[in-house]
Design a protein around this motif. Structure first.
Motif, PDB file in Angstrom:
ATOM      1  N   LEU A   1      32.901  45.175  27.595  1.00 43.89           N
ATOM      2  CA  LEU A   1      32.984  43.936  28.248  1.00 43.89           C
ATOM      3  C   LEU A   1      33.995  44.084  29.444  1.00 43.89           C
ATOM      4  CD1 LEU A   1      32.559  40.653  28.128  1.00 43.89           C
ATOM      5  CD2 LEU A   1      34.585  40.873  26.577  1.00 43.89           C
ATOM      6  N   GLN A   2      35.062  44.995  29.134  1.00 42.30           N
ATOM      7  CA  GLN A   2      36.004  44.858  30.154  1.00 42.30           C
ATOM      8  C   GLN A   2      35.539  45.607  31.530  1.00 42.30           C
ATOM      9  OE1 GLN A   2      39.267  47.483  29.046  1.00 42.30           O
ATOM     10  NE2 GLN A   2      38.236  49.472  29.266  1.00 42.30           N
ATOM     11  N   GLU A   3      34.466  46.169  31.413  1.00 45.81           N
ATOM     12  CA  GLU A   3      33.728  47.091  32.685  1.00 45.81           C
ATOM     13  C   GLU A   3      32.442  46.022  33.088  1.00 45.81           C
ATOM     14  OE1 GLU A   3      34.886  49.622  34.015  1.00 45.81           O
ATOM     15  OE2 GLU A   3      36.378  50.086  32.525  1.00 45.81           O
ATOM     16  N   ASN A   4      32.343  44.984  32.347  1.00 43.41           N
ATOM     17  CA  ASN A   4      31.114  44.094  32.684  1.00 43.41           C
ATOM     18  C   ASN A   4      31.538  43.143  33.735  1.00 43.41           C
ATOM     19  OD1 ASN A   4      28.228  43.207  32.015  1.00 43.41           O
ATOM     20  ND2 ASN A   4      29.433  41.295  31.723  1.00 43.41           N
ATOM     21  N   ILE A   5      30.449  42.726  34.634  1.00 42.74           N
ATOM     22  CA  ILE A   5      30.653  41.733  35.553  1.00 42.74           C
ATOM     23  C   ILE A   5      29.896  40.511  35.324  1.00 42.74           C
ATOM     24  CG2 ILE A   5      30.669  41.012  38.139  1.00 42.74           C
ATOM     25  CD1 ILE A   5      31.388  44.077  38.884  1.00 42.74           C
ATOM     26  N   PHE A   6      30.194  39.335  35.269  1.00 39.49           N
ATOM     27  CA  PHE A   6      29.582  38.245  34.979  1.00 39.49           C
ATOM     28  C   PHE A   6      29.221  37.789  36.247  1.00 39.49           C
ATOM     29  CE2 PHE A   6      32.038  38.465  31.092  1.00 39.49           C
ATOM     30  CZ  PHE A   6      31.286  38.363  30.132  1.00 39.49           C
ATOM     31  N   ASP A   7      27.808  37.691  36.604  1.00 40.36           N
ATOM     32  CA  ASP A   7      27.469  37.790  38.025  1.00 40.36           C
ATOM     33  C   ASP A   7      26.457  36.186  38.055  1.00 40.36           C
ATOM     34  OD1 ASP A   7      26.520  37.562  40.422  1.00 40.36           O
ATOM     35  OD2 ASP A   7      25.800  39.561  40.750  1.00 40.36           O
ATOM     36  N   TYR A   8      26.953  35.407  38.687  1.00 40.39           N
ATOM     37  CA  TYR A   8      26.326  33.876  38.781  1.00 40.39           C
ATOM     38  C   TYR A   8      26.264  33.796  40.234  1.00 40.39           C
ATOM     39  CZ  TYR A   8      27.996  34.146  34.209  1.00 40.39           C
ATOM     40  OH  TYR A   8      28.429  34.425  32.748  1.00 40.39           O
ATOM     41  N   LYS A   9      25.112  34.132  40.901  1.00 41.09           N
ATOM     42  CA  LYS A   9      24.931  33.971  42.273  1.00 41.09           C
ATOM     43  C   LYS A   9      25.974  34.457  43.092  1.00 41.09           C
ATOM     44  CE  LYS A   9      21.716  29.948  41.610  1.00 41.09           C
ATOM     45  NZ  LYS A   9      21.424  28.611  42.036  1.00 41.09           N
ATOM     46  N   ASP A  10      26.768  33.502  43.925  1.00 47.37           N
ATOM     47  CA  ASP A  10      27.702  33.979  44.571  1.00 47.37           C
ATOM     48  C   ASP A  10      29.265  34.320  43.946  1.00 47.37           C
ATOM     49  OD1 ASP A  10      27.808  31.357  44.500  1.00 47.37           O
ATOM     50  OD2 ASP A  10      28.889  31.069  46.459  1.00 47.37           O
ATOM     51  N   ILE A  11      29.185  34.094  42.453  1.00 49.51           N
ATOM     52  CA  ILE A  11      30.272  34.119  41.791  1.00 49.51           C
ATOM     53  C   ILE A  11      30.352  35.230  40.954  1.00 49.51           C
ATOM     54  CG2 ILE A  11      31.746  32.699  39.970  1.00 49.51           C
ATOM     55  CD1 ILE A  11      30.728  30.084  41.095  1.00 49.51           C
ATOM     56  N   LYS A  12      31.437  36.001  41.035  1.00 49.57           N
ATOM     57  CA  LYS A  12      31.533  37.450  39.988  1.00 49.57           C
ATOM     58  C   LYS A  12      32.632  37.217  39.484  1.00 49.57           C
ATOM     59  CE  LYS A  12      28.570  40.421  42.843  1.00 49.57           C
ATOM     60  NZ  LYS A  12      27.820  39.426  43.621  1.00 49.57           N
ATOM     61  N   ILE A  13      32.515  37.368  37.878  1.00 48.31           N
ATOM     62  CA  ILE A  13      33.907  37.157  37.194  1.00 48.31           C
ATOM     63  C   ILE A  13      33.868  38.392  36.095  1.00 48.31           C
ATOM     64  CG2 ILE A  13      34.780  35.833  35.278  1.00 48.31           C
ATOM     65  CD1 ILE A  13      33.124  33.327  36.253  1.00 48.31           C
ATOM     66  N   LYS A  14      35.178  38.881  36.164  1.00 56.29           N
ATOM     67  CA  LYS A  14      35.445  39.917  35.119  1.00 56.29           C
ATOM     68  C   LYS A  14      36.400  39.289  34.002  1.00 56.29           C
ATOM     69  CE  LYS A  14      35.497  44.069  35.841  1.00 56.29           C
ATOM     70  NZ  LYS A  14      35.823  45.648  36.008  1.00 56.29           N
ATOM     71  N   ILE A  15      36.266  39.418  32.866  1.00 60.73           N
ATOM     72  CA  ILE A  15      36.859  39.023  31.959  1.00 60.73           C
ATOM     73  C   ILE A  15      37.041  39.848  30.637  1.00 60.73           C
ATOM     74  CG2 ILE A  15      35.168  37.675  30.928  1.00 60.73           C
ATOM     75  CD1 ILE A  15      36.954  35.460  30.476  1.00 60.73           C
ATOM     76  N   THR A  16      38.036  39.856  29.876  1.00 62.39           N
ATOM     77  CA  THR A  16      38.254  40.707  28.847  1.00 62.39           C
ATOM     78  C   THR A  16      38.316  39.754  27.567  1.00 62.39           C
ATOM     79  OG1 THR A  16      40.516  40.771  29.033  1.00 62.39           O
ATOM     80  CG2 THR A  16      39.182  42.481  30.114  1.00 62.39           C
ATOM     81  N   ALA A  17      38.181  40.460  26.371  1.00 59.50           N
ATOM     82  CA  ALA A  17      38.364  39.784  25.064  1.00 59.50           C
ATOM     83  C   ALA A  17      39.440  40.524  24.120  1.00 59.50           C
ATOM     84  CB  ALA A  17      37.002  39.460  24.460  1.00 59.50           C
ATOM     85  N   SER A  18      39.878  40.021  23.117  1.00 56.16           N
ATOM     86  CA  SER A  18      40.669  40.262  22.238  1.00 56.16           C
ATOM     87  C   SER A  18      39.934  40.198  20.968  1.00 56.16           C
ATOM     88  CB  SER A  18      42.155  39.577  22.138  1.00 56.16           C
ATOM     89  OG  SER A  18      42.760  39.936  23.340  1.00 56.16           O
ATOM     90  N   PHE A  19      40.272  41.156  19.975  1.00 60.39           N
ATOM     91  CA  PHE A  19      39.615  41.062  18.638  1.00 60.39           C
ATOM     92  C   PHE A  19      40.549  41.389  17.498  1.00 60.39           C
ATOM     93  CE2 PHE A  19      36.808  42.458  22.033  1.00 60.39           C
ATOM     94  CZ  PHE A  19      35.340  41.748  21.692  1.00 60.39           C
ATOM     95  N   GLY A  20      40.297  40.799  16.473  1.00 61.31           N
ATOM     96  CA  GLY A  20      41.205  40.840  15.097  1.00 61.31           C
ATOM     97  C   GLY A  20      40.308  40.836  13.824  1.00 61.31           C
ATOM     98  N   GLY A  21      40.081  41.786  13.155  1.00 57.34           N
ATOM     99  CA  GLY A  21      39.670  42.075  12.002  1.00 57.34           C
ATOM    100  C   GLY A  21      40.082  42.310  10.867  1.00 57.34           C
TER     101      GLY A  21
END
Length: 294
Positions: free
Chosen positions: A238-258
């Protein structure tokens, strides 16, 4: 057997309304059934009647048990269409779930031919999915989480196998909505859900949307150490992924608790609360982290 005779007597006036009556243990997925004058205690799982290899996803018997109410659905098996009614019955201060099955294949506009059965089966699947899946992401909803997780906890106790529940939360997701709008935010949620669901085993694990940008990941037969490996792989992707929506590119991370258990008698709320505590630690120690008890 005494209980089933009491229930048979209670239902005797409705004899023409059903073909089979089953007494369901929705948590252990066991069943007793009677047809006409024959009563049979069945050792196999209740879902075997539907010729499935696992739990019925839209388990209205579990819903009847949890919500103390009557629920109705339709199912298809063996080329037949069944009306299913699940209702709680209290006998001597104990709640039993009575499931009534009626073959309605020849009723009304239902025609017993292959094409109509296939069309009906598809429609019933859509209806059942709508009851248990989140409309936006397609992941299981809170209703399904409450119905399924209790059975998974019970399986862990009976089989002496581990179970790990992980809470996942997108970091700074509010900024995505504020900067790009809720349409883009919804797209991020759908793609995040897809990443989660395709990263776990489809035959045993499952993912539900707990609420907002929080998702619940259930890893069956998985201890804390192995769960950590699975979730870390997701987090790094996820931290390496780029969410690409036409001309919008977003990088976002997540936190996990188990939180993982092995044969531990614990309620759904207690288990989720323990996972949520570790999610809180992950959030408050810098985010983009995985914390699972080992």
């Amino acid at each position: 057997m005494e209980i089933i005779e009491i229930i048979k007597e209670k239902l005797s006036i409705f004899k023409n309304l059903y073909d089979t009556v089953r007494i369901i243990d929705p948590i252990n997925k066991k069943v007793m059934k009677f047809e006409e004058d024959e009563t049979e205690v069945v050792e196999e799982s209740c879902f075997r009647f539907w010729k499935t290899e696992g739990y019925c996803k839209n388990c209205i018997s579990m819903r009847a048990y949890l919500e103390n109410d009557t629920f109705i659905k339709m199912e298809v098996t063996g080329g037949k269409v069944f009306l299913v009614i699940s209702s709680p019955v209290t006998i001597e201060n104990k709640v039993y779930i009575v499931e009534i099955l009626k073959d309605v294949t020849q009723t009304g506009s239902i025609i017993n031919n292959e094409k109509s059965i296939i069309n009906i089966e598809s429609l019933i699947k859509e209806m059942n999915d709508a009851a248990i899946k989140d409309e936006l992401t397609g992941m299981y909803n809170r209703r399904y989480i409450n119905e399924r997780l209790q059975s998974d906890i019970n399986d862990s106790v009976i089989s002496n196998k581990p179970l790990c529940v992980v809470m996942a939360d997108l970091d700074f997701f509010k900024d995505v909505n504020d900067n790009y709008g809720h349409v883009v935010g919804d797209s991020v949620l759908k793609d995040f859900a897809k990443i989660l669901s395709t990263s776990v085993r489809s035959d045993s694990d499952w993912v539900g949307r707990y609420g907002g940008e929080e998702f619940l990941i259930v890893l069956r037969n998985t201890d804390g150490a192995n769960a950590f490996k699975v979730i870390e792989k997701i987090r790094k992707f996820l931290q390496e992924n780029i969410f690409d929506y036409k001309d919008i590119k977003i990088k976002i991370t997540a936190s996990f608790g188990g939180y993982s258990i092995i044969s531990e008698k614990i309620t759904i709320d207690e288990l989720i609360n323990e996972a949520d505590k570790n999610l809180y630690l992950a959030k408050n120690s810098g985010r983009n982290k995985t914390i699972i008890n080992l």
